[in-house]
Design a protein around this motif. Sequence first.
Motif, mmCIF file in Angstrom:
data_model
loop_
_atom_site.group_PDB
_atom_site.id
_atom_site.type_symbol
_atom_site.label_atom_id
_atom_site.label_comp_id
_atom_site.label_asym_id
_atom_site.label_seq_id
_atom_site.Cartn_x
_atom_site.Cartn_y
_atom_site.Cartn_z
ATOM 1 N N GLN A 136 1.995 9.113 -6.052
ATOM 2 C CA GLN A 136 2.483 10.461 -5.742
ATOM 3 C C GLN A 136 3.478 10.940 -6.802
ATOM 4 O OE1 GLN A 136 4.993 10.684 -2.188
ATOM 5 N NE2 GLN A 136 3.688 12.353 -1.473
ATOM 6 N N GLN A 137 4.416 10.087 -7.159
ATOM 7 C CA GLN A 137 5.405 10.462 -8.173
ATOM 8 C C GLN A 137 4.740 10.663 -9.542
ATOM 9 O OE1 GLN A 137 8.677 11.193 -7.768
ATOM 10 N NE2 GLN A 137 8.326 10.943 -5.586
ATOM 11 N N VAL B 13 0.851 -1.195 0.000
ATOM 12 C CA VAL B 13 0.000 0.000 0.000
ATOM 13 C C VAL B 13 0.887 1.245 0.000
ATOM 14 C CG1 VAL B 13 -1.721 1.311 1.300
ATOM 15 C CG2 VAL B 13 -1.964 -1.163 1.077
ATOM 16 N N ALA B 14 1.929 1.249 0.851
ATOM 17 C CA ALA B 14 2.846 2.388 0.898
ATOM 18 C C ALA B 14 3.590 2.540 -0.426
ATOM 19 C CB ALA B 14 3.833 2.227 2.057
ATOM 20 N N LEU B 15 4.006 1.421 -1.020
ATOM 21 C CA LEU B 15 4.679 1.463 -2.317
ATOM 22 C C LEU B 15 3.755 2.052 -3.376
ATOM 23 C CD1 LEU B 15 6.985 0.765 -4.280
ATOM 24 C CD2 LEU B 15 6.030 -1.549 -4.412
ATOM 25 N N GLY B 16 2.516 1.606 -3.398
ATOM 26 C CA GLY B 16 1.548 2.119 -4.371
ATOM 27 C C GLY B 16 1.287 3.606 -4.203
ATOM 28 N N LEU B 17 1.209 4.048 -2.966
ATOM 29 C CA LEU B 17 1.001 5.477 -2.708
ATOM 30 C C LEU B 17 2.175 6.305 -3.206
ATOM 31 C CD1 LEU B 17 -0.604 5.393 0.856
ATOM 32 C CD2 LEU B 17 -1.725 6.006 -1.306
ATOM 33 N N ARG B 18 3.387 5.793 -3.004
ATOM 34 C CA ARG B 18 4.583 6.506 -3.475
ATOM 35 C C ARG B 18 4.583 6.579 -5.002
ATOM 36 N NH1 ARG B 18 8.000 9.713 -1.126
ATOM 37 N NH2 ARG B 18 8.085 8.307 0.613
ATOM 38 N N ILE B 19 4.221 5.483 -5.653
ATOM 39 C CA ILE B 19 4.160 5.482 -7.120
ATOM 40 C C ILE B 19 3.121 6.492 -7.598
ATOM 41 C CG2 ILE B 19 3.474 4.094 -9.137
ATOM 42 C CD1 ILE B 19 4.788 1.668 -7.661
ATOM 43 N N ILE C 40 8.851 0.992 -13.732
ATOM 44 C CA ILE C 40 8.028 2.089 -13.213
ATOM 45 C C ILE C 40 8.924 3.226 -12.731
ATOM 46 C CG2 ILE C 40 6.482 2.777 -11.323
ATOM 47 C CD1 ILE C 40 5.154 -0.019 -11.613
ATOM 48 N N ALA C 41 9.968 2.871 -11.986
ATOM 49 C CA ALA C 41 10.900 3.888 -11.494
ATOM 50 C C ALA C 41 11.525 4.655 -12.663
ATOM 51 C CB ALA C 41 11.972 3.249 -10.620
ATOM 52 N N ASP C 42 11.971 3.926 -13.697
ATOM 53 C CA ASP C 42 12.551 4.575 -14.879
ATOM 54 C C ASP C 42 11.555 5.527 -15.528
ATOM 55 O OD1 ASP C 42 15.008 3.304 -14.628
ATOM 56 O OD2 ASP C 42 14.538 1.756 -16.113
ATOM 57 N N VAL D 8 12.806 8.246 -11.311
ATOM 58 C CA VAL D 8 13.314 8.108 -9.943
ATOM 59 C C VAL D 8 14.016 6.757 -9.821
ATOM 60 C CG1 VAL D 8 11.523 9.586 -8.941
ATOM 61 C CG2 VAL D 8 11.144 7.124 -9.067
ATOM 62 N N THR D 9 14.673 6.549 -8.696
ATOM 63 C CA THR D 9 15.307 5.265 -8.444
ATOM 64 C C THR D 9 14.335 4.363 -7.694
ATOM 65 O OG1 THR D 9 16.257 6.075 -6.387
ATOM 66 C CG2 THR D 9 17.617 6.271 -8.369
#
Length: 101
Positions: A13-14, A5-11, A54-56, A60-61
């Motif tokens: 947000q970015q 859930v936290a990972l998804g929120l960060r994605i 996704i990061a690319d 972001v890293t």
Amino acid sequence: MVDYVALGLRIRQQRKMLKLTQEALAEKVDVSTSYIGHIERGQKRCSLETLVSIADALGVTPDLLLRDSLEVSTVVQDATVSPRTLALFNDILRVLREHEE
């Protein structure tokens, strides 16, 4: 352990900071729009390869996306970490190192 859930929120947000739609991100990562939605809501897990993609796409890293979602201190303090868990962490570190090069 990863808090998806936290990972998804960060994605999310970015993605929103870049003013990208889920559709645009999905196209860049070569996955479906619904899959991006599931990842952002923490309903589905993504592979390490997809996380790096996704990061690319977000510029972001992977560690930036993971920083609020990993419970590393709990695992490191636990002396009974299974070989499978250690292998998983080694795989994550390998992918992150390859991404930085």
